[in-house]
Design an enzyme around this catalytic site. Structure first.
Site, short mmCIF file in Angstrom:
data_model
loop_
_atom_site.label_atom_id
_atom_site.label_comp_id
_atom_site.label_asym_id
_atom_site.label_seq_id
_atom_site.Cartn_x
_atom_site.Cartn_y
_atom_site.Cartn_z
N LYS A 1 0.86 -1.19 0.00
CA LYS A 1 0.00 0.00 0.00
C LYS A 1 0.89 1.23 0.00
O LYS A 1 1.74 1.40 0.87
CB LYS A 1 -0.90 -0.01 1.24
CG LYS A 1 -1.71 1.27 1.38
CD LYS A 1 -2.77 1.14 2.45
CE LYS A 1 -3.51 2.45 2.64
NZ LYS A 1 -4.55 2.35 3.66
N ARG B 1 -10.78 10.06 2.21
CA ARG B 1 -10.64 10.74 3.50
C ARG B 1 -11.76 11.75 3.70
O ARG B 1 -12.18 12.00 4.83
CB ARG B 1 -9.24 11.37 3.61
CG ARG B 1 -8.17 10.28 3.69
CD ARG B 1 -6.75 10.83 3.72
NE ARG B 1 -5.77 9.74 3.52
CZ ARG B 1 -4.50 9.92 3.26
NH1 ARG B 1 -4.01 11.15 3.18
NH2 ARG B 1 -3.69 8.89 3.09
N LYS C 1 1.31 10.07 5.59
CA LYS C 1 1.46 8.70 6.07
C LYS C 1 2.72 8.02 5.54
O LYS C 1 2.80 6.80 5.45
CB LYS C 1 0.20 7.89 5.68
CG LYS C 1 -1.10 8.48 6.26
CD LYS C 1 -2.30 7.55 6.08
CE LYS C 1 -3.54 8.15 6.73
NZ LYS C 1 -4.73 7.25 6.65
N GLU D 1 7.46 -6.76 0.95
CA GLU D 1 6.29 -6.59 1.81
C GLU D 1 5.29 -7.74 1.62
O GLU D 1 4.76 -8.30 2.58
CB GLU D 1 5.58 -5.26 1.49
CG GLU D 1 6.23 -4.03 2.09
CD GLU D 1 5.90 -3.86 3.56
OE1 GLU D 1 5.31 -4.77 4.16
OE2 GLU D 1 6.25 -2.80 4.13
N LYS E 1 -2.31 -1.43 -3.76
CA LYS E 1 -3.16 -0.24 -3.66
C LYS E 1 -2.30 1.02 -3.72
O LYS E 1 -1.28 1.05 -3.05
CB LYS E 1 -3.91 -0.31 -2.33
CG LYS E 1 -4.75 0.89 -2.02
CD LYS E 1 -5.38 0.70 -0.66
CE LYS E 1 -6.12 1.97 -0.31
NZ LYS E 1 -6.52 2.01 1.05
N SER F 1 -10.36 5.77 -4.28
CA SER F 1 -11.32 6.87 -4.41
C SER F 1 -10.89 7.93 -5.43
O SER F 1 -11.71 8.44 -6.19
CB SER F 1 -11.53 7.52 -3.04
OG SER F 1 -10.28 7.95 -2.49
N TYR G 1 -15.39 1.21 -6.41
CA TYR G 1 -16.67 1.87 -6.18
C TYR G 1 -17.58 1.77 -7.41
O TYR G 1 -18.76 2.09 -7.34
CB TYR G 1 -16.44 3.34 -5.79
CG TYR G 1 -15.53 3.47 -4.59
CD1 TYR G 1 -16.02 3.32 -3.30
CD2 TYR G 1 -14.15 3.69 -4.75
CE1 TYR G 1 -15.18 3.40 -2.19
CE2 TYR G 1 -13.30 3.78 -3.65
CZ TYR G 1 -13.82 3.62 -2.38
OH TYR G 1 -12.98 3.69 -1.30
N1 LIG Z 1 -6.20 2.94 6.23
C1 LIG Z 1 -7.39 3.38 5.75
C2 LIG Z 1 -7.69 3.22 4.31
N2 LIG Z 1 -8.29 2.12 3.84
C3 LIG Z 1 -8.57 2.37 2.49
C4 LIG Z 1 -8.10 3.64 2.16
C5 LIG Z 1 -8.20 4.35 0.85
C6 LIG Z 1 -9.29 3.90 -0.05
C7 LIG Z 1 -9.63 4.83 -1.15
O1 LIG Z 1 -8.98 5.88 -1.35
O2 LIG Z 1 -10.60 4.52 -1.85
C8 LIG Z 1 -7.51 4.18 3.30
C9 LIG Z 1 -6.98 5.55 3.31
C10 LIG Z 1 -5.64 5.86 3.82
O3 LIG Z 1 -4.79 4.98 3.96
O4 LIG Z 1 -5.43 7.03 4.08
MG LIG Z 2 4.18 -4.94 5.75
#
Ligand SMILES: NCc1[nH]cc(CCC(=O)O)c1CC(=O)O
Ligand SMILES: [Mg+2]
Length: 357
Positions: free
Chosen positions: A225, A235, A248, A264, A279, A305, A344
């Protein structure tokens, strides 16, 4: 036929016919033996040689749940997506089941008054996610339900873990995530999906699930991720955009890296992940391909998103043909090696698939 760089070696030097032709060519004709367009000449011919297909079995539908009753609130940055109260989540779960979508994913919008430094609402067995899982499972026990494990929907600072002196704590966070996963499993969740990117959380969650009688609960790890700008609308949807302090990047991956994704994923598989995820999706198709080829695991990808917003926003302005762009983006994930896609667009795509389009 020997293939090099995707091209048959025999073809490289012989694109044209050798020797005399029986029938003379019109002066404007190229003397080509091979004409790839033949296989594209009609819809049936294209169907015959098509290499990848998208089916409803490939889809996981993420949904946003909010407190209240009988209410659907649009998410401004995700045109067509709404936050749903629990009763409405059940209605969309019904729609998912009717469309043969195998699994849905749940994300909560937590009331600001319930958010705190430790994200303690994540451990409330009556929080919105747990309420939704129970309500869905009561009516549709055969629909798969995936729950995200991370603290960001519940923390006042919007981070996925606990913070001390401005640092995200790893091991202390994992201890809380384990309890969050158990809380969700207790509610009836089928797939635990840790999205926090703490080290060692998959192993810790697997052990706790097994020790507590949840041996059948699967883990889909958000293994690779990336720290991404494409999470912005999400968010907004869960209400953490305004409160998030900093970024993050100390836990989510650097978008410049590829080998690191393999390390990972390898760790999460060793720790017991049943399925792995990459992701975001569209900017990371190369990672999907490498992960699938390297590990041959059930490999998922999240069309996040921001990817949704780009397509839905451009389509709303008639800058692109939305329906075609949706299907093209989704089959692109299949082509890259994905076994399934969190998107989505799931209901829209499923409707189109069912209509035979
Ligand atoms: N940890 C939370 C999480 N789980 C899924 C998403 C993002 C999903 C999306 O953007 O559709 C996130 C956001 C983030 O890590 O800030
Ligand atoms: Mg890991």
């Amino acid at each position: 036929m020997a293939i090099k760089f995707g091209r048959p070696i025999e073809m490289r030097d012989a694109p044209r016919r050798q020797g005399e032709r029986q029938t003379p060519l019109a002066s404007s004709s190229l003397d080509l033996t091979v004409r790839p367009r033949r296989n594209r000449k009609s819809e049936w011919a294209r169907r015959l040689v098509r290499e990848n297909v998208l089916t409803t079995d490939d889809l996981i539908w993420p949904m946003f749940v909010v407190d209240g009753h009988n209410t659907r609130t649009p998410v401004a940055s995700m045109p067509g997506v709404e936050r749903l109260t629990v009763d409405q989540i059940v209605r969309d779960a019904e729609r998912a089941a009717r469309l043969d979508i195998p699994c849905i994913a749940l994300f909560p919008f937590t009331e600001p008054s319930l958010r705190d430094e430790e994200g303690s609402e994540a451990l409330n067995p009556d929080n919105l996610v747990c309420q939704s899982v129970r309500a869905i499972k009561r009516e549709f026990p055969d629909l798969g339900v995936l729950c995200d494990v991370a603290l960001d929907p519940f923390t006042s600072h919007g981070h996925d873990g606990l913070i001390a002196d401005g640092k995200i704590l790893n091991d202390e966070t994992v201890a809380v995530l384990v309890r969050q996963a158990l809380t969700q499993a207790e509610a009836g969740c089928d797939i635990i999906a840790p999205s926090d990117m703490m080290d060692g959380r998959v192993g810790a969650i697997r052990e706790a699930l097994d020790d507590n009688g949840f041996g059948e609960v699967q883990i889909m790890s958000y293994a690779a991720k990336y720290a991404s700008a494409f999470y912005g609308p999400f968010r907004d949807a869960i209400g953490s955009a305004k409160t998030l302090t900093g970024d993050k990047r100390t836990y989510q991956m650097d978008s410049a890296n590829s080998d690191e994704a393999l390390r990972e994923v390898e760790l999460d598989i060793a720790e017991g992940a049943d399925m792995v995820m990459v992701k975001p999706g569209m900017p990371y198709l190369d990672i999907v391909r490498r992960v699938k080829d390297t590990f041959a695991m059930p490999t998922f990808v999240y069309q996040v998103s921001g990817e949704y917003a780009m397509i839905a926003g451009a389509a709303a302005n008639s800058w692109i043909d939305g329906e075609r762009a949706i299907m093209e983006s989704l089959v692109g994930f299949k082509r890259a090696g994905a076994d399934g896609i969190l998107t989505y667009f799931a209901p829209k795509a499923a409707e189109k698939i069912k209509a035979g389009a």
